[in-house]
Design a protein around this motif. Structure first.
Motif, PDB file in Angstrom:
ATOM      1  N   VAL A 177      12.250 -53.875 -47.294  1.00 50.23           N
ATOM      2  CA  VAL A 177      11.334 -55.069 -47.578  1.00 50.23           C
ATOM      3  C   VAL A 177      11.474 -56.119 -46.422  1.00 50.23           C
ATOM      4  O   VAL A 177      12.384 -56.162 -45.654  1.00 50.23           O
ATOM      5  N   ASP A 178      10.468 -56.886 -46.385  1.00 49.63           N
ATOM      6  CA  ASP A 178      10.334 -57.909 -45.239  1.00 49.63           C
ATOM      7  C   ASP A 178      11.282 -59.318 -45.591  1.00 49.63           C
ATOM      8  O   ASP A 178      11.036 -59.575 -47.074  1.00 49.63           O
ATOM      9  N   VAL A 179      11.967 -59.718 -44.947  1.00 47.40           N
ATOM     10  CA  VAL A 179      12.764 -60.948 -45.224  1.00 47.40           C
ATOM     11  C   VAL A 179      12.639 -62.029 -44.122  1.00 47.40           C
ATOM     12  O   VAL A 179      12.194 -61.625 -42.928  1.00 47.40           O
ATOM     13  N   TYR A 180      12.512 -63.207 -44.519  1.00 45.49           N
ATOM     14  CA  TYR A 180      12.134 -64.548 -43.634  1.00 45.49           C
ATOM     15  C   TYR A 180      13.352 -65.264 -43.367  1.00 45.49           C
ATOM     16  O   TYR A 180      13.782 -65.833 -44.381  1.00 45.49           O
ATOM     17  N   THR A 181      14.210 -65.071 -42.202  1.00 46.02           N
ATOM     18  CA  THR A 181      15.306 -65.647 -42.092  1.00 46.02           C
ATOM     19  C   THR A 181      15.105 -66.940 -41.240  1.00 46.02           C
ATOM     20  O   THR A 181      14.454 -66.958 -40.265  1.00 46.02           O
ATOM     21  N   MET A 182      15.553 -68.038 -42.122  1.00 43.50           N
ATOM     22  CA  MET A 182      15.425 -69.374 -41.267  1.00 43.50           C
ATOM     23  C   MET A 182      16.012 -69.778 -40.179  1.00 43.50           C
ATOM     24  O   MET A 182      17.112 -69.187 -40.082  1.00 43.50           O
ATOM     25  N   VAL A 183      15.382 -70.016 -39.130  1.00 45.71           N
ATOM     26  CA  VAL A 183      15.900 -70.233 -37.871  1.00 45.71           C
ATOM     27  C   VAL A 183      16.180 -71.715 -37.669  1.00 45.71           C
ATOM     28  O   VAL A 183      17.462 -72.255 -37.181  1.00 45.71           O
ATOM     29  N   LYS A 184      15.513 -72.593 -37.857  1.00 43.86           N
ATOM     30  CA  LYS A 184      15.448 -73.952 -37.749  1.00 43.86           C
ATOM     31  C   LYS A 184      14.473 -74.899 -38.461  1.00 43.86           C
ATOM     32  O   LYS A 184      13.444 -74.363 -38.771  1.00 43.86           O
ATOM     33  N   ASN A 185      14.761 -76.265 -38.494  1.00 45.80           N
ATOM     34  CA  ASN A 185      13.749 -77.151 -39.152  1.00 45.80           C
ATOM     35  C   ASN A 185      13.315 -77.803 -37.753  1.00 45.80           C
ATOM     36  O   ASN A 185      13.952 -78.137 -36.800  1.00 45.80           O
ATOM     37  N   VAL A 186      12.166 -78.370 -37.983  1.00 37.18           N
ATOM     38  CA  VAL A 186      11.571 -79.201 -37.004  1.00 37.18           C
ATOM     39  C   VAL A 186      11.033 -80.434 -37.795  1.00 37.18           C
ATOM     40  O   VAL A 186      10.407 -80.469 -38.780  1.00 37.18           O
ATOM     41  N   ASP A 187      11.330 -81.748 -37.144  1.00 36.15           N
ATOM     42  CA  ASP A 187      10.766 -82.958 -37.453  1.00 36.15           C
ATOM     43  C   ASP A 187       9.684 -83.435 -37.100  1.00 36.15           C
ATOM     44  O   ASP A 187       9.232 -82.606 -35.779  1.00 36.15           O
ATOM     45  N   TYR A 188       9.016 -84.548 -37.590  1.00 40.83           N
ATOM     46  CA  TYR A 188       7.729 -84.966 -36.853  1.00 40.83           C
ATOM     47  C   TYR A 188       8.258 -85.831 -35.576  1.00 40.83           C
ATOM     48  O   TYR A 188       9.327 -86.215 -35.391  1.00 40.83           O
ATOM     49  N   PRO A 189       7.236 -85.927 -34.696  1.00 41.22           N
ATOM     50  CA  PRO A 189       7.619 -86.911 -33.719  1.00 41.22           C
ATOM     51  C   PRO A 189       7.886 -88.381 -34.112  1.00 41.22           C
ATOM     52  O   PRO A 189       7.073 -88.564 -34.978  1.00 41.22           O
ATOM     53  N   ARG A 190       8.782 -88.858 -33.660  1.00 38.67           N
ATOM     54  CA  ARG A 190       8.960 -90.375 -34.077  1.00 38.67           C
ATOM     55  C   ARG A 190       9.392 -91.315 -33.064  1.00 38.67           C
ATOM     56  O   ARG A 190       9.475 -91.032 -31.965  1.00 38.67           O
ATOM     57  N   GLU A 191       9.224 -92.531 -33.336  1.00 37.39           N
ATOM     58  CA  GLU A 191       9.154 -93.863 -32.492  1.00 37.39           C
ATOM     59  C   GLU A 191      10.781 -93.812 -32.474  1.00 37.39           C
ATOM     60  O   GLU A 191      11.492 -93.872 -33.440  1.00 37.39           O
ATOM     61  N   PHE A 192      11.185 -94.294 -31.364  1.00 38.07           N
ATOM     62  CA  PHE A 192      12.500 -94.453 -30.818  1.00 38.07           C
ATOM     63  C   PHE A 192      13.374 -95.477 -31.697  1.00 38.07           C
ATOM     64  O   PHE A 192      14.316 -95.218 -32.497  1.00 38.07           O
ATOM     65  N   GLU A 193      12.573 -96.520 -31.826  1.00 39.65           N
ATOM     66  CA  GLU A 193      13.440 -97.798 -32.524  1.00 39.65           C
ATOM     67  C   GLU A 193      13.154 -97.898 -34.010  1.00 39.65           C
ATOM     68  O   GLU A 193      14.068 -98.037 -34.747  1.00 39.65           O
ATOM     69  N   THR A 194      12.111 -97.615 -34.387  1.00 45.50           N
ATOM     70  CA  THR A 194      11.538 -97.683 -35.897  1.00 45.50           C
ATOM     71  C   THR A 194      12.006 -96.379 -36.680  1.00 45.50           C
ATOM     72  O   THR A 194      12.125 -96.432 -37.895  1.00 45.50           O
ATOM     73  N   HIS A 195      12.054 -95.377 -35.895  1.00 45.40           N
ATOM     74  CA  HIS A 195      11.918 -93.993 -36.516  1.00 45.40           C
ATOM     75  C   HIS A 195      10.941 -93.730 -37.330  1.00 45.40           C
ATOM     76  O   HIS A 195      10.976 -92.741 -37.839  1.00 45.40           O
ATOM     77  N   GLY A 196       9.847 -94.395 -37.189  1.00 44.43           N
ATOM     78  CA  GLY A 196       8.646 -93.882 -37.908  1.00 44.43           C
ATOM     79  C   GLY A 196       7.823 -93.065 -37.383  1.00 44.43           C
ATOM     80  O   GLY A 196       8.012 -92.642 -36.034  1.00 44.43           O
ATOM     81  N   ILE A 197       7.162 -92.113 -38.077  1.00 42.40           N
ATOM     82  CA  ILE A 197       6.447 -90.925 -37.650  1.00 42.40           C
ATOM     83  C   ILE A 197       5.408 -91.376 -36.824  1.00 42.40           C
ATOM     84  O   ILE A 197       4.718 -92.260 -37.156  1.00 42.40           O
TER      85      ILE A 197
END
Length: 359
Positions: free
Chosen positions: A219-239
């Motif tokens: 069977v085919d299995v998808y093994t999770m490697v990593k999560n990816v966040d949105y690009p964000r502002e450094f100070e406000t952390h807003g996307i």
């Protein structure tokens, strides 16, 4: 692997849970209907139906204080409770008492937890083991019985004590995740798909307990490697960007280097700069904005599964202990996947920053 037979205990107690997230309404309504009909007994096994987070269900919210589906680690389940403890942590310990205790011989044989996602993922089984033959055979059975929709298996590679979701309380367990469906909304086609998936799962348990042998294979299995966040502002952390239109709704479509991933609010395209093609899922999941996850990336692997059947009368005393079975399963997995597993570990050590992955 295909020629090997594994004899396993019958699945005599099944827990079917919904409303772990109170605004994921397919599971909520499926469980409500079963509770109305007081469906508790199936041929050869019993089913316990549970509304996991009744307070969140009443408020139609994902949770009231903290995410219940992150509260089933060993540390949280064994922690002290005071009058200031968040409701969901208290509830996780109640559910562990009802369905577990986790990791014990008294735990439910199978725990199935029902979820919805806003992502275009079809029907997915999500589990912590890629050598749990019960879960993998149920997965293959659903694939064959539900050929009109995509059915996939996502593997989160975590040890049992760190496994954080409700399904980890059972001896065997998985979440059934179906989408796309907006939170706080029920769609008849998504609910029908969930009902069909649950029915086929219970059919499989009935057949297994009745002595049916399920042949081995791959069977085919998808093994999770990593999560990816949105690009964000450094100070406000807003996307500062949204999922790119060319990626939106393309869960499990291979993402290759230099493929578009994000589109900034000023119109710039940000591309995938990883070196390995991977499979995205949970793309733009509504509930994951607060968790800092724009999408998850997985590696697809082919996993061999042995033929299995339930133990017959008189075989109980001959069966190996759970620890011996797990050790043997891990040895077989290692023999079959040594090359692919080494590659997995090699890539798993990568820890690219967001700026390293995208430009």
């Amino acid at each position: 692997m295909e020629g090997r037979e594994v004899v396993l205990p019958t699945v005599s107690r099944v827990a079917l849970c919904g409303g772990t997230h109170g605004n994921e309404l397919s599971g909520v309504y499926l469980v409500r209907e079963r509770l109305k009909r007081k469906v508790e007994e199936e041929d050869h096994f019993s089913v316990v139906t549970v509304m996991s987070n009744p307070r969140a269900v009443q408020q139609c919210r994902r949770y009231t204080e903290t995410d219940l589906n992150r509260c089933f680690t060993h540390a949280t389940l064994s922690g002290p409770v005071t009058d200031k403890t968040p409701y969901e942590i208290v509830r996780s310990q109640e559910l562990n008492t009802l369905l577990g205790p986790k990791g014990s011989p008294e735990a439910m044989d199978l725990v199935c937890d029902l979820h919805n996602t806003t992502a275009n993922m079809g029907l997915c089984l999500i589990a912590y083991s890629d050598c749990d033959w019960i879960s993998l055979h149920i997965y293959r059975y659903l694939q064959r019985q539900m050929s009109d929709i995509p059915v996939r298996f996502i593997h989160f590679d975590l040890p049992l004590n760190e496994a954080y979701s409700l399904d980890s309380v059972g001896k065997h367990g998985f979440a059934i995740e179906i989408g796309p469906q907006a939170h706080g909304v029920v769609r008849s086609n998504i609910l029908s798909t969930m009902q069909e998936g649950v029915q086929h799962m219970l059919e499989w348990v009935h057949l297994f307990n009745s002595g049916t042998q399920f042949e081995g294979g791959k069977v085919d299995v998808y093994t999770m490697v990593k999560n990816v966040d949105y690009p964000r502002e450094f100070e406000t952390h807003g996307i500062t960007a949204a999922i790119h239109p060319q990626l939106q709704d393309r869960d499990f479509c291979l993402l290759r280097p230099n493929d578009p991933v994000f589109q900034t609010f000023s119109g710039e395209t940000l591309k995938y700069k990883g070196t390995e093609p991977l499979y995205p899922f949970f793309i733009n999941e509504c509930a994951y904005y607060e968790k800092g996850i724009a999408l998850s990336l997985a590696r697809q692997r082919s996993v061999g599964i042995p033929s299995i059947r339930s133990e017959r009368e008189g075989e109980q005393g001959k069966r190996k202990s759970s620890a011996e079975e797990m050790e043997e399963e891990e040895e077989i997995k290692g023999e079959m996947e040594e090359e692919g597993y080494q590659k997995l570990m090699e890539y798993g050590e990568e820890s690219d920053s967001l700026n390293g992955q995208y430009n």
